[in-house]
Design an enzyme around this catalytic site. Sequence first.
Site, PDB file in Angstrom:
ATOM      1  N   ASP A 133     -54.968 -19.825  19.249  1.00 45.94           N
ATOM      2  CA  ASP A 133     -54.875 -18.409  18.762  1.00 45.94           C
ATOM      3  C   ASP A 133     -54.465 -17.633  20.261  1.00 45.94           C
ATOM      4  O   ASP A 133     -53.797 -17.974  21.025  1.00 45.94           O
ATOM      5  CB  ASP A 133     -56.095 -17.690  18.132  1.00 45.94           C
ATOM      6  CG  ASP A 133     -55.613 -16.895  17.193  1.00 45.94           C
ATOM      7  OD1 ASP A 133     -55.248 -15.707  17.793  1.00 45.94           O
ATOM      8  OD2 ASP A 133     -55.712 -16.854  16.081  1.00 45.94           O
ATOM      9  N   ASN A 136     -48.828 -16.075  19.562  1.00 42.12           N
ATOM     10  CA  ASN A 136     -50.200 -16.018  20.099  1.00 42.12           C
ATOM     11  C   ASN A 136     -50.127 -16.599  21.587  1.00 42.12           C
ATOM     12  O   ASN A 136     -49.269 -17.130  21.774  1.00 42.12           O
ATOM     13  CB  ASN A 136     -51.160 -16.955  19.297  1.00 42.12           C
ATOM     14  CG  ASN A 136     -51.833 -16.034  17.967  1.00 42.12           C
ATOM     15  OD1 ASN A 136     -52.241 -14.917  18.289  1.00 42.12           O
ATOM     16  ND2 ASN A 136     -51.789 -16.547  16.959  1.00 42.12           N
ATOM     17  N   GLU A 141     -58.791  -8.592  17.141  1.00 35.86           N
ATOM     18  CA  GLU A 141     -57.704  -9.237  17.754  1.00 35.86           C
ATOM     19  C   GLU A 141     -57.294  -8.176  19.318  1.00 35.86           C
ATOM     20  O   GLU A 141     -57.943  -6.969  19.223  1.00 35.86           O
ATOM     21  CB  GLU A 141     -56.362  -9.227  17.157  1.00 35.86           C
ATOM     22  CG  GLU A 141     -56.037 -10.586  16.684  1.00 35.86           C
ATOM     23  CD  GLU A 141     -55.577 -11.645  17.775  1.00 35.86           C
ATOM     24  OE1 GLU A 141     -55.636 -11.167  18.914  1.00 35.86           O
ATOM     25  OE2 GLU A 141     -55.320 -12.645  17.253  1.00 35.86           O
TER      26      GLU A 141
END
Length: 284
Positions: free
Chosen positions: A195, A144, A15
């Site tokens: 996301d 997100n 991430e």
Amino acid sequence: MTAEVFSDTVCRLGEGPLWHPLREELFWFDILDKSMFAKPLNGPERRWHFDEHVSAAGWIDQDSLLMASETGLYRFDIQSGQRELIVSLEADNPVTRSNDGRADPWGGFWIGTMGKNAEPGAGAIYRFYRGELRRLVSDVTITNAICFSPDSPLAYYVDTARGQVMRQALEETTGWPLDAAEVFLDLSGQDFGADGAVTDGDGNFCVALWGASRVDCYDHAGLLISQVKIPTSQTSCPAFGGLDFKTMFITTAGDGVSELGAGMTYAAPVANAGRAEPQVILQE
């Protein structure tokens, strides 16, 4: 366009990719492994390990980052590996951790939290600006897609559990939200989840689709204009970088899947260049 492997290090939950424009290297995180990595286009990869979850960062200067963890925002010294607490972030709540985050054009930093087991409504979105941390959005399950338009005062974000990408008007001089957010893209009901996201230099919105093996880019009107294919399903977050910002870096997650290449970090050439992420300003 199809991406190729940039780093073959397998992250359980890759991430928060960030291209540092002064250092010319990519930083990214493995949230579940409590680690941060860095790698230039040509050179060795480095790794730092922490005693809590870390997830996102912005650059302060040549040698330091503002790094988000499950308990706070820290100034991280890249050379020494030491960190200094700037402000606490839900430090008294053991249920939550930090997740998606990005610097805004005013020198602030937006950071989302979520339940460690995606507990419904446990998370929130905050903005850190000139020493103040303020909660902007509550009742979020999976924060997100936090990113900002380069050509107008707009922010984007999504609760992945709901699937609606929101667009928020911002005050022109300070960047604080104005009025209520509106739905920009409705991706609810799909077999994938919205996301992490980033905007390119033209303001197009590029979002990683968890479960769909790609990053989709949409124009200002919400029309799909391009796609970047990833050879693994759990696509988590894109970032622009490289010497001309015509490379899209994409993190992925290997947790829970046995796909070849899952959890690696990818890079793809793109037609529309991105831009450097804004510098985080800690104080006036």
